[in-house]
Design a protein around this motif. Structure first.
Motif, PDB file in Angstrom:
ATOM      1  N   MET A  28       0.540  -1.492  -0.079  1.00  0.00           N
ATOM      2  CA  MET A  28      -0.443   0.165   0.007  1.00  0.00           C
ATOM      3  C   MET A  28       0.884   0.690  -0.173  1.00  0.00           C
ATOM      4  O   MET A  28       2.143   1.851   0.939  1.00  0.00           O
ATOM      5  CB  MET A  28      -0.523   0.137   0.958  1.00  0.00           C
ATOM      6  N   PRO A  29       0.644   2.243  -1.002  1.00  0.00           N
ATOM      7  CA  PRO A  29       1.405   3.556  -0.747  1.00  0.00           C
ATOM      8  C   PRO A  29       1.298   4.514   0.487  1.00  0.00           C
ATOM      9  O   PRO A  29       0.435   4.420   0.968  1.00  0.00           O
ATOM     10  CB  PRO A  29       0.554   4.285  -2.107  1.00  0.00           C
ATOM     11  N   THR A  30       2.098   4.122   0.907  1.00  0.00           N
ATOM     12  CA  THR A  30       2.049   5.357   1.681  1.00  0.00           C
ATOM     13  C   THR A  30       3.023   7.455   1.524  1.00  0.00           C
ATOM     14  O   THR A  30       2.498   7.304   0.099  1.00  0.00           O
ATOM     15  CB  THR A  30       2.712   5.894   2.949  1.00  0.00           C
ATOM     16  N   ALA A  31       2.643   8.211   1.512  1.00  0.00           N
ATOM     17  CA  ALA A  31       2.894   9.651   1.637  1.00  0.00           C
ATOM     18  C   ALA A  31       4.369   9.678   1.761  1.00  0.00           C
ATOM     19  O   ALA A  31       4.798  10.554   0.555  1.00  0.00           O
ATOM     20  CB  ALA A  31       3.142  11.036   3.301  1.00  0.00           C
ATOM     21  N   ALA A  32       5.610   8.120   2.278  1.00  0.00           N
ATOM     22  CA  ALA A  32       6.807   8.886   1.594  1.00  0.00           C
ATOM     23  C   ALA A  32       6.900   7.944   0.177  1.00  0.00           C
ATOM     24  O   ALA A  32       8.049   8.663  -0.332  1.00  0.00           O
ATOM     25  CB  ALA A  32       7.578   7.857   2.708  1.00  0.00           C
ATOM     26  N   ASP A  33       5.752   7.409  -0.068  1.00  0.00           N
ATOM     27  CA  ASP A  33       6.158   7.016  -1.544  1.00  0.00           C
ATOM     28  C   ASP A  33       5.641   7.772  -3.113  1.00  0.00           C
ATOM     29  O   ASP A  33       5.654   7.373  -4.300  1.00  0.00           O
ATOM     30  CB  ASP A  33       5.353   5.924  -1.754  1.00  0.00           C
ATOM     31  N   ILE A  34       5.133   8.623  -2.897  1.00  0.00           N
ATOM     32  CA  ILE A  34       4.545   9.889  -3.219  1.00  0.00           C
ATOM     33  C   ILE A  34       5.473  10.688  -3.829  1.00  0.00           C
ATOM     34  O   ILE A  34       6.066  11.593  -2.548  1.00  0.00           O
ATOM     35  CB  ILE A  34       2.615  10.487  -3.390  1.00  0.00           C
ATOM     36  N   GLY A  35       5.818  11.503  -4.763  1.00  0.00           N
ATOM     37  CA  GLY A  35       6.580  12.375  -4.516  1.00  0.00           C
ATOM     38  C   GLY A  35       6.484  14.207  -4.411  1.00  0.00           C
ATOM     39  O   GLY A  35       4.995  13.859  -3.790  1.00  0.00           O
ATOM     40  N   GLU A  36       6.539  15.070  -5.207  1.00  0.00           N
ATOM     41  CA  GLU A  36       6.372  15.950  -4.283  1.00  0.00           C
ATOM     42  C   GLU A  36       4.678  16.414  -5.193  1.00  0.00           C
ATOM     43  O   GLU A  36       4.605  15.831  -6.096  1.00  0.00           O
ATOM     44  CB  GLU A  36       7.306  17.066  -4.920  1.00  0.00           C
ATOM     45  N   MET A  37       3.880  16.934  -3.997  1.00  0.00           N
ATOM     46  CA  MET A  37       3.024  17.289  -4.969  1.00  0.00           C
ATOM     47  C   MET A  37       2.414  19.360  -4.352  1.00  0.00           C
ATOM     48  O   MET A  37       2.970  19.666  -3.204  1.00  0.00           O
ATOM     49  CB  MET A  37       2.086  17.083  -3.919  1.00  0.00           C
ATOM     50  N   THR A  38       1.999  19.171  -5.783  1.00  0.00           N
ATOM     51  CA  THR A  38       1.757  21.187  -5.297  1.00  0.00           C
ATOM     52  C   THR A  38       0.015  21.225  -5.357  1.00  0.00           C
ATOM     53  O   THR A  38      -0.813  20.533  -6.479  1.00  0.00           O
ATOM     54  CB  THR A  38       2.388  22.073  -7.113  1.00  0.00           C
ATOM     55  N   ALA A  39      -0.194  22.146  -4.884  1.00  0.00           N
ATOM     56  CA  ALA A  39      -2.045  22.455  -5.155  1.00  0.00           C
ATOM     57  C   ALA A  39      -1.968  23.391  -5.950  1.00  0.00           C
ATOM     58  O   ALA A  39      -1.448  23.791  -5.277  1.00  0.00           O
ATOM     59  CB  ALA A  39      -2.144  22.710  -3.230  1.00  0.00           C
ATOM     60  N   ILE A  40      -3.529  23.738  -6.622  1.00  0.00           N
ATOM     61  CA  ILE A  40      -3.313  24.599  -7.576  1.00  0.00           C
ATOM     62  C   ILE A  40      -5.475  25.093  -7.597  1.00  0.00           C
ATOM     63  O   ILE A  40      -5.580  24.224  -6.815  1.00  0.00           O
ATOM     64  CB  ILE A  40      -3.010  24.484  -9.310  1.00  0.00           C
ATOM     65  N   MET A  41      -4.965  26.592  -6.964  1.00  0.00           N
ATOM     66  CA  MET A  41      -6.549  26.617  -7.168  1.00  0.00           C
ATOM     67  C   MET A  41      -7.430  26.844  -8.543  1.00  0.00           C
ATOM     68  O   MET A  41      -6.359  27.615  -9.428  1.00  0.00           O
ATOM     69  CB  MET A  41      -6.663  28.098  -6.062  1.00  0.00           C
ATOM     70  N   VAL A  42      -8.152  26.430  -9.372  1.00  0.00           N
ATOM     71  CA  VAL A  42      -8.819  26.415  -9.918  1.00  0.00           C
ATOM     72  C   VAL A  42      -9.255  27.274 -10.187  1.00  0.00           C
ATOM     73  O   VAL A  42     -10.249  27.456  -9.203  1.00  0.00           O
ATOM     74  CB  VAL A  42      -8.348  25.509 -10.795  1.00  0.00           C
ATOM     75  N   GLU A  43      -9.886  29.388 -10.936  1.00  0.00           N
ATOM     76  CA  GLU A  43     -11.013  29.480 -10.395  1.00  0.00           C
ATOM     77  C   GLU A  43     -12.064  29.034 -11.079  1.00  0.00           C
ATOM     78  O   GLU A  43     -12.010  28.771 -12.883  1.00  0.00           O
ATOM     79  CB  GLU A  43     -10.656  31.066 -11.611  1.00  0.00           C
ATOM     80  N   ASP A  44     -13.429  28.278 -10.753  1.00  0.00           N
ATOM     81  CA  ASP A  44     -14.552  28.116 -11.016  1.00  0.00           C
ATOM     82  C   ASP A  44     -15.568  28.502 -10.034  1.00  0.00           C
ATOM     83  O   ASP A  44     -15.626  27.566  -8.705  1.00  0.00           O
ATOM     84  CB  ASP A  44     -14.465  26.333 -11.441  1.00  0.00           C
ATOM     85  N   ASP A  45     -16.398  28.021 -10.917  1.00  0.00           N
ATOM     86  CA  ASP A  45     -17.597  28.840 -10.017  1.00  0.00           C
ATOM     87  C   ASP A  45     -18.273  27.306  -9.421  1.00  0.00           C
ATOM     88  O   ASP A  45     -18.275  26.153 -10.247  1.00  0.00           O
ATOM     89  CB  ASP A  45     -19.158  28.998 -10.467  1.00  0.00           C
TER      90      ASP A  45
END
Length: 65
Positions: free
Chosen positions: A1-18
């Motif tokens: 089972m993958p854990t947080a350590a198995d995931i590469g860098e993650m970037t959160a972006i905000m998408v302008e949408d109603d």
């Protein structure tokens, strides 16, 4: 089972949408990300403890008898 350590860098972006489902600050909760594997982990723990594989939720005592 993958854990947080198995995931590469993650970037959160905000998408302008109603979206009518957001809160007063304009965001939604992200709690689902941390609990993705919980159901499977609990089902595996039940299997390890009882020897009965349950493949549907919720897991009830009647399914183990």
């Amino acid at each position: 089972m993958p854990t947080a350590a198995d995931i590469g860098e993650m970037t959160a972006i905000m998408v302008e949408d109603d979206d009518a489902a957001v809160n007063a600050e304009g965001v939604k909760g992200l709690g689902e990300i941390g609990i993705i594997g919980v159901n499977a982990a609990i089902a595996n723990a039940v299997f390890n403890a009882t020897g009965r594989r349950v493949r549907n939720l919720p897991i009830r005592v009647e399914q183990l008898l």
